[in-house]
Design a protein around this motif. Structure first.
Motif, PDB file in Angstrom:
ATOM      1  N   THR A  41       0.798  -1.218   0.000  1.00 38.30           N
ATOM      2  CA  THR A  41       0.000   0.000   0.000  1.00 38.30           C
ATOM      3  C   THR A  41       0.838   1.279   0.000  1.00 38.30           C
ATOM      4  N   ASN A  42       0.158   2.402  -0.185  1.00 39.47           N
ATOM      5  CA  ASN A  42       0.843   3.686  -0.362  1.00 39.47           C
ATOM      6  C   ASN A  42       0.427   4.726   0.675  1.00 39.47           C
ATOM      7  N   THR A  43      -0.081   4.262   1.805  1.00 43.42           N
ATOM      8  CA  THR A  43      -0.607   5.208   2.789  1.00 43.42           C
ATOM      9  C   THR A  43       0.365   5.440   3.943  1.00 43.42           C
ATOM     10  N   GLY A  44       0.287   6.645   4.493  1.00 43.35           N
ATOM     11  CA  GLY A  44       1.064   6.994   5.682  1.00 43.35           C
ATOM     12  C   GLY A  44       0.344   8.106   6.422  1.00 43.35           C
ATOM     13  N   ASN A  45       1.009   8.664   7.408  1.00 40.72           N
ATOM     14  CA  ASN A  45       0.290   9.646   8.235  1.00 40.72           C
ATOM     15  C   ASN A  45       0.303  11.066   7.678  1.00 40.72           C
ATOM     16  N   ASP A  46       0.673  11.245   6.423  1.00 41.69           N
ATOM     17  CA  ASP A  46       0.524  12.562   5.793  1.00 41.69           C
ATOM     18  C   ASP A  46      -0.936  12.989   5.862  1.00 41.69           C
ATOM     19  N   GLU A  47      -1.126  14.286   5.853  1.00 42.18           N
ATOM     20  CA  GLU A  47      -2.486  14.814   5.964  1.00 42.18           C
ATOM     21  C   GLU A  47      -3.411  14.220   4.894  1.00 42.18           C
ATOM     22  N   ASN A  48      -2.882  14.072   3.670  1.00 42.02           N
ATOM     23  CA  ASN A  48      -3.717  13.563   2.573  1.00 42.02           C
ATOM     24  C   ASN A  48      -3.560  12.058   2.370  1.00 42.02           C
ATOM     25  N   TRP A  49      -2.953  11.359   3.297  1.00 46.61           N
ATOM     26  CA  TRP A  49      -2.777   9.898   3.325  1.00 46.61           C
ATOM     27  C   TRP A  49      -1.723   9.365   2.368  1.00 46.61           C
ATOM     28  N   THR A  50      -1.595   9.949   1.172  1.00 51.24           N
ATOM     29  CA  THR A  50      -0.769   9.328   0.126  1.00 51.24           C
ATOM     30  C   THR A  50       0.317  10.268  -0.427  1.00 51.24           C
ATOM     31  N   GLY A  51       0.645  11.329   0.262  1.00 51.31           N
ATOM     32  CA  GLY A  51       1.688  12.235  -0.230  1.00 51.31           C
ATOM     33  C   GLY A  51       1.204  13.020  -1.438  1.00 51.31           C
TER      34      GLY A  51
END
Ligand code: GCV
Length: 652
Positions: free
Chosen positions: A418-428
């Protein structure tokens, strides 16, 4: 950290407000509660409407439907949603909300008549999240699961994520990296059961099963044993006891994901055993608990000598696993990367996917874009994934051997890193969310058109916003071909900076131990995988083997994957390979510049924060595509001494 709602923002359908939409159901339970909450949120956003009691919408079960299927009928302001289970009902609710948005109509005018069952049973995401909070190949911030060896229980974020997954039909997640390091080995101990129980409470009602990556050597690391030999009864007993303990504490856990004998990870080879010995021992341990073992096939020699042209990494998966076909337990799924190498912008479909006839398989894709721009370049991957699903392996003389058919049925399916992380928009990159959305939609329905999926995602994310939809749709659909143009040519792959895998470095892997070479010389480039070389091509069915072995019939986009070709070989376009390299690299950089110019025109139509993020990413892509162009073109100019036929600038 704050986060966006991605495609679950439910932007108002303008001019269609209404006061209330009513719901009737006799169903109860947590999943139905989630379905009702979703309707309430959706109607509030789309129509400004309250969800009241009444018979505008009815939710019901119909056991004749697939357990994860649904039937949606709507006309004249009335709608029924039936599911084969409560999760099917929930999927039907998400389908209703999606269809309302794509139709863009008032409630009373909306019509639907749709019945769906999932194409695949297993529709899973793999997170490569480490317990220190970092993410291997993560390009959108840190983990929202882990930090400092602890499990984070950020209920709003996790719930938002569970909703996103369910909304597109994803039904499984592995939360920790397949490279199980440090504290992660201990996830299957009482140190973490309490926190994982909270995860089960969040994800289970949304139909998402939780999986854990495990360390094959856990009996040694956790159990103090001196071996992890899968054929040692004491090791098998350790795992059987462990499974009892894990499932007693984590009822409903899906199972374990295993990376063994790969890139330094422990596995059965250490003990002279094979991959089936390892997988089956674990499968027997978890079977009494209803557990499932997902076993990765990414097994190859990563200590190769580049001087030895006889070894071919592409062959490894098939060579190791094919002889074991039919020997795996029923609760084992082999997870096979889509290509024989590693998520390059273009690869042939892994022959193992077609080869295995009596083994459950899942195709592993990567939406993290490790080699396709790392969520800084736009690269919408669904057109590529759809091509893979549509590929005919020719391995079932009397049956359907398209990849999409081979992964149907119990124990089979699709997985994405997957490509998600804790960035505000989830995916950079805001547009990278289209890959998460798209993967879910395509895994649930492998016949969907990637262009339609992109259109849905845009409408759901940005509302009915014509300039944005039109422009971004065009960019999304051109993005993978564009990335391929300025990347390594004609399927050869790997011209990236080692380790980091970002940015051009033509010889970055050429003299290393990883087995990913292009073998460019003064007169030609590419790997001979025909019978005169590694004969990898004969891992395919005879029709395909013949096609790939012959330079005349080998698809040109894979020509250099299969053959070492002279630079002056003339392609079907009438261009030499060298000129093709120059032309595509000029074009790719031009495309990227055009993307930027088009995105800039969207400023008045986008939320300022979204615009700022997009503008910055596209500006970077435009510049970085020039870097790719110049490094690659210069490299081949220096190798050949032949310039561009059109006299364009190639640096010396
Ligand atoms: C998780 C590639 C990646 C590694 C990854 C590996 C895998 O080699 O670069 O980061 O490890 O694939 O799929 O296991």
């Amino acid at each position: 950290m704050a986060f966006t709602k991605c495609w679950l923002a439910y932007p108002e359908i303008r001019g269609c407000r209404c006061d209330a939409i009513s719901l009737h159901t006799e169903l109860t339970g947590e999943t139905i509660d989630r379905a009702k909450a979703e309707l309430a949120e959706g109607f509030k956003g789309l129509y400004g409407a309250a969800l009241t009691e009444g018979d505008d919408i009815t939710l019901a079960l119909d056991m004749a439907l697939d357990p994860e299927g649904y039937r949606l009928k709507a006309a004249d302001g009335h709608c029924t949603i039936e599911g084969g289970s409560e999760v099917g009902v929930l999927y039907g609710v998400f389908a209703l909300l999606r269809n309302l948005q794509t139709a863009g109509k008032a409630w009373a005018q909306f019509t639907a008549d749709e019945e769906k069952a999932p194409s695949n049973r297993l529709r899973m995401l793999n997170h490569w999240d480490n317990m220190d909070g970092s993410i291997e190949r993560g390009y959108s911030g840190d983990s929202f699961f882990f930090k400092d060896s602890e499990i984070l229980i950020d209920v709003p974020r996790l719930t938002a994520y569970a909703r996103m997954l369910a909304s597109v039909g994803i039904n499984g997640i592995t939360i920790n990296n397949v490279n199980v390091k440090d504290a992660a080995s201990w996830l299957i101990t009482d140190r973490y059961f309490g926190a994982l129980q909270e995860y089960l409470k969040i994800f289970t009602p949304y139909g998402v099963k939780l999986y854990l990556s495990i360390n094959f050597a856990a009996p040694m690391e956790l159990g103090g044993m001196d071996s992890a030999d899968p054929c040692d009864p004491a090791v098998a007993k350790w795992w059987a006891d462990k499974a009892q303990e894990v499932w007693a504490n984590l009822p409903g856990l899906g199972g374990f994901l295993v990376k063994a004998d790969s890139e330094g990870r422990p596995g059965p080879f250490t003990y002279g055993r094979n991959q089936a010995d390892g997988a089956n021992m674990l499968a027997d341990a978890v079977a009494p608990c209803g557990g499932h073992i997902v076993w990765r096939c990414f097994v190859y020699n990563c200590q190769q000598d580049w001087r030895n042209t006889k070894i071919d990494r592409a062959r490894a998966g098939y060579d190791y696993f094919m002889p074991l076909d039919g020997t795996f337990r029923d609760n084992v799924t082999l997870q096979i990367k889509n290509g024989p190498m590693d998520f390059q912008v273009r690869e042939p479909v892994s022959p193992l996917i077609g080869g295995l006839q009596h083994t459950h398989i899942a195709v592993e894709f990567q939406i993290a874009q490790e080699y396709t721009g790392q969520q800084r370049h736009v690269c919408y991957l669904m057109p590529w994934f759809r091509q893979i699903l549509d590929f005919d392996m020719h391995t079932r003389p009397n049956g359907d051997a398209h990849v999409r058919a081979l992964i149907q049925g119990a124990g089979n399916g699709m997985v994405a890193v997957t490509n998600t992380g804790n960035d505000e928009n989830w995916t950079g990159h805001d547009l990278a969310a289209a890959n998460l959305y798209g993967f879910g939609r395509l895994s649930y329905d492998t016949t969907l058109d990637p262009a339609v999926i992109a259109g849905e995602w845009l409408r759901l994310t940005f509302g009915n916003n014509e300039p944005v939809e039109k422009t971004l749709h065009r960019i999304l659909m051109q993005s993978w071909p564009t990335y391929e143009k300025y990347n390594a040519p004609l399927g050869v792959g790997w011209m990236v900076n080692p380790n980091y895998h970002y940015g051009p470095n033509v010889d970055g892997y050429e003299y290393s131990r990883w087995g990913c070479y292009h073998r460019a010389s003064f007169d030609g480039i590419g790997i001979d995988r025909s019978p005169t070389g590694s004969d990898y091509c004969h891992q395919y069915a005879p029709e395909l083997a013949e096609m790939y072995a012959n330079v005349e019939t080998c698809p040109e986009e894979l020509l250099l994957f299969f053959h070492h070709m002279p630079y002056n070989y003339v392609l079907k376009s009438g261009k030499t390979i060298l000129q093709h390299i120059y032309d595509t690299h000029f074009e790719g950089a031009e495309d990227a510049a055009r993307f930027y110019d088009e995105v800039v025109t969207l400023k008045p139509y986008l939320d300022p924060a979204v615009y700022a993020r997009l503008e910055a990413r596209f500006a970077h892509q435009k510049e970085h595509a020039c870097e790719w162009r110049d490094v690659i073109n210069t490299y081949f100019y220096r190798k050949t001494g032949i310039g561009d036929a059109h006299g364009r600038k190639i640096y010396e």
